[in-house]
Motif scaffolding. Structure first.
Motif, PDB file in Angstrom:
ATOM      1  N   VAL A 268      -3.531  -4.344   2.077  1.00 33.86           N
ATOM      2  CA  VAL A 268      -3.943  -3.337   1.099  1.00 33.86           C
ATOM      3  C   VAL A 268      -4.403  -2.082   1.823  1.00 33.86           C
ATOM      4  N   THR A 269      -5.208  -2.258   2.860  1.00 33.94           N
ATOM      5  CA  THR A 269      -5.706  -1.107   3.622  1.00 33.94           C
ATOM      6  C   THR A 269      -4.570  -0.336   4.263  1.00 33.94           C
ATOM      7  N   LEU A 270      -3.663  -1.034   4.939  1.00 35.05           N
ATOM      8  CA  LEU A 270      -2.555  -0.353   5.600  1.00 35.05           C
ATOM      9  C   LEU A 270      -1.625   0.293   4.593  1.00 35.05           C
ATOM     10  N   ASN A 271      -1.389  -0.379   3.470  1.00 31.42           N
ATOM     11  CA  ASN A 271      -0.524   0.191   2.454  1.00 31.42           C
ATOM     12  C   ASN A 271      -1.138   1.474   1.904  1.00 31.42           C
ATOM     13  N   ALA A 272      -2.438   1.459   1.674  1.00 30.64           N
ATOM     14  CA  ALA A 272      -3.115   2.636   1.149  1.00 30.64           C
ATOM     15  C   ALA A 272      -3.102   3.784   2.157  1.00 30.64           C
ATOM     16  N   GLN A 273      -3.135   3.437   3.448  1.00 29.97           N
ATOM     17  CA  GLN A 273      -3.129   4.451   4.485  1.00 29.97           C
ATOM     18  C   GLN A 273      -1.730   4.847   4.905  1.00 29.97           C
ATOM     19  N   GLY A 274      -0.715   4.186   4.333  1.00 31.48           N
ATOM     20  CA  GLY A 274       0.654   4.473   4.751  1.00 31.48           C
ATOM     21  C   GLY A 274       0.962   3.804   6.072  1.00 31.48           C
ATOM     22  N   GLY A 275       0.216   2.765   6.415  1.00 33.96           N
ATOM     23  CA  GLY A 275       0.404   2.061   7.678  1.00 33.96           C
ATOM     24  C   GLY A 275       1.612   1.166   7.641  1.00 33.96           C
ATOM     25  N   GLY A 276       1.890   0.543   8.761  1.00 30.03           N
ATOM     26  CA  GLY A 276       3.036  -0.349   8.850  1.00 30.03           C
ATOM     27  C   GLY A 276       2.797  -1.475   9.801  1.00 30.03           C
TER      28      GLY A 276
ATOM     29  N   GLY B 276       0.364  -4.441  12.683  1.00 27.53           N
ATOM     30  CA  GLY B 276       0.115  -5.627  11.868  1.00 27.53           C
ATOM     31  C   GLY B 276      -0.036  -5.227  10.426  1.00 27.53           C
ATOM     32  N   GLY B 277       0.247  -6.128   9.522  1.00 25.98           N
ATOM     33  CA  GLY B 277       0.072  -5.886   8.102  1.00 25.98           C
ATOM     34  C   GLY B 277       1.342  -5.409   7.439  1.00 25.98           C
ATOM     35  N   ALA B 278       1.198  -4.991   6.215  1.00 26.76           N
ATOM     36  CA  ALA B 278       2.343  -4.609   5.401  1.00 26.76           C
ATOM     37  C   ALA B 278       2.863  -3.229   5.759  1.00 26.76           C
ATOM     38  N   VAL B 279       4.101  -3.010   5.477  1.00 24.30           N
ATOM     39  CA  VAL B 279       4.720  -1.716   5.707  1.00 24.30           C
ATOM     40  C   VAL B 279       4.329  -0.795   4.576  1.00 24.30           C
ATOM     41  N   GLY B 280       4.008   0.437   4.905  1.00 26.77           N
ATOM     42  CA  GLY B 280       3.662   1.407   3.884  1.00 26.77           C
ATOM     43  C   GLY B 280       4.881   1.840   3.098  1.00 26.77           C
ATOM     44  N   ASN B 281       4.646   2.491   1.986  1.00 27.84           N
ATOM     45  CA  ASN B 281       5.743   2.935   1.137  1.00 27.84           C
ATOM     46  C   ASN B 281       5.966   4.434   1.249  1.00 27.84           C
ATOM     47  N   ASN B 282       5.644   5.026   2.376  1.00 27.18           N
ATOM     48  CA  ASN B 282       5.918   6.433   2.589  1.00 27.18           C
ATOM     49  C   ASN B 282       7.419   6.610   2.712  1.00 27.18           C
ATOM     50  N   PRO B 283       7.994   7.540   1.980  1.00 27.95           N
ATOM     51  CA  PRO B 283       9.442   7.732   2.066  1.00 27.95           C
ATOM     52  C   PRO B 283       9.854   8.280   3.427  1.00 27.95           C
ATOM     53  N   ALA B 284      11.098   8.039   3.763  1.00 28.26           N
ATOM     54  CA  ALA B 284      11.649   8.540   5.024  1.00 28.26           C
ATOM     55  C   ALA B 284      11.633  10.061   5.022  1.00 28.26           C
ATOM     56  N   PRO B 285      11.573  10.666   6.198  1.00 23.60           N
ATOM     57  CA  PRO B 285      11.630  12.128   6.282  1.00 23.60           C
ATOM     58  C   PRO B 285      12.943  12.645   5.689  1.00 23.60           C
ATOM     59  N   THR B 286      12.943  13.899   5.319  1.00 23.38           N
ATOM     60  CA  THR B 286      14.145  14.505   4.737  1.00 23.38           C
ATOM     61  C   THR B 286      14.668  15.662   5.581  1.00 23.38           C
TER      62      THR B 286
ATOM     63  N   SER C 213      11.580  -2.004   2.167  1.00 23.00           N
ATOM     64  CA  SER C 213      11.868  -2.983   1.121  1.00 23.00           C
ATOM     65  C   SER C 213      10.591  -3.679   0.670  1.00 23.00           C
ATOM     66  N   ALA C 214       9.448  -3.227   1.171  1.00 23.76           N
ATOM     67  CA  ALA C 214       8.168  -3.828   0.801  1.00 23.76           C
ATOM     68  C   ALA C 214       7.805  -3.438  -0.630  1.00 23.76           C
ATOM     69  N   PRO C 215       7.486  -4.431  -1.475  1.00 30.54           N
ATOM     70  CA  PRO C 215       7.093  -4.101  -2.846  1.00 30.54           C
ATOM     71  C   PRO C 215       5.671  -3.561  -2.882  1.00 30.54           C
ATOM     72  N   ASP C 216       5.364  -2.790  -3.910  1.00 30.46           N
ATOM     73  CA  ASP C 216       3.980  -2.393  -4.130  1.00 30.46           C
ATOM     74  C   ASP C 216       3.192  -3.654  -4.442  1.00 30.46           C
ATOM     75  N   LEU C 217       1.934  -3.681  -4.062  1.00 33.67           N
ATOM     76  CA  LEU C 217       1.121  -4.873  -4.299  1.00 33.67           C
ATOM     77  C   LEU C 217       1.063  -5.240  -5.778  1.00 33.67           C
ATOM     78  N   LYS C 218       1.095  -4.244  -6.649  1.00 30.53           N
ATOM     79  CA  LYS C 218       1.047  -4.515  -8.092  1.00 30.53           C
ATOM     80  C   LYS C 218       2.304  -5.215  -8.587  1.00 30.53           C
ATOM     81  N   ASP C 219       3.364  -5.201  -7.778  1.00 25.87           N
ATOM     82  CA  ASP C 219       4.633  -5.809  -8.180  1.00 25.87           C
ATOM     83  C   ASP C 219       4.854  -7.202  -7.583  1.00 25.87           C
ATOM     84  N   ILE C 220       3.793  -7.833  -7.100  1.00 24.71           N
ATOM     85  CA  ILE C 220       3.900  -9.178  -6.537  1.00 24.71           C
ATOM     86  C   ILE C 220       3.303 -10.152  -7.549  1.00 24.71           C
ATOM     87  N   PRO C 221       4.151 -10.874  -8.305  1.00 24.83           N
ATOM     88  CA  PRO C 221       3.669 -11.731  -9.392  1.00 24.83           C
ATOM     89  C   PRO C 221       2.657 -12.786  -8.958  1.00 24.83           C
ATOM     90  N   ALA C 222       2.886 -13.472  -7.846  1.00 22.50           N
ATOM     91  CA  ALA C 222       1.963 -14.526  -7.419  1.00 22.50           C
ATOM     92  C   ALA C 222       0.585 -13.952  -7.109  1.00 22.50           C
TER      93      ALA C 222
END
Length: 157
Positions: free
Chosen positions: A23-31, A35-45, A137-146
């Protein structure tokens, strides 16, 4: 405390312990680079001049996948969602060349040095073009049913 309540309490505490870093890394855009989940920051353009097809061949032949994974979001040094030195083609080249000029000896646990003699600018731009095709391809935490089911169950008590 009821037996059911203790079990729910245990699940919630375990869940928090397991997901807090993500959660912390996702909120910070970490990856996963640290360690931890990949952030959902879009690729550069920014513009890309290399050839992604040739870049894939080079990415595999230079062994980039060993640390960065086959998709840039797995492995010890994942970068998808934490683009940093990959923000532009030029920052990528500067990063590669700067490392070679600062630390010319091959480090044992860091990214290898890639001076122009070992990787041409064209090859580096091709690798960069391939890297830019990677998407998270990491889902947002709100999209993880379990996860949501466990959180909802903990709120019922």
């Amino acid at each position: 405390m009821k037996k059911n309540s203790i079990w729910r309490w245990f699940l919630v505490v375990s869940l928090i312990a397991l997901t807090a870093p993500a959660v912390t890394l996702n909120a910070q855009g970490g990856g996963r680079g640290g360690g931890g989940a990949v952030g959902n920051n879009p690729a550069p353009t920014s513009p890309v001049t290399g050839n992604a097809v040739d870049g894939k061949t080079l990415y595999l032949s230079y062994g980039c996948y060993a640390c960065h994974g086959y998709n840039g979001e797995t492995g010890a040094r994942a970068f998808v969602g934490r683009w940093g030195n990959l923000a532009t083609e030029q920052t990528f080249l500067t990063f590669l060349r700067g490392r070679a000029n600062v630390a010319p000896l091959p480090p044992s646990t860091s990214m290898p040095n890639f001076g122009e003699g070992s990787l041409s600018d064209k090859q580096a731009k091709d690798i960069y073009a391939y890297i830019r095709t990677f998407k998270s391809s990491a889902p947002d935490l709100k999209d993880i049913p379990a996860l949501n089911a466990i959180i909802d169950a903990s709120k019922r008590d």
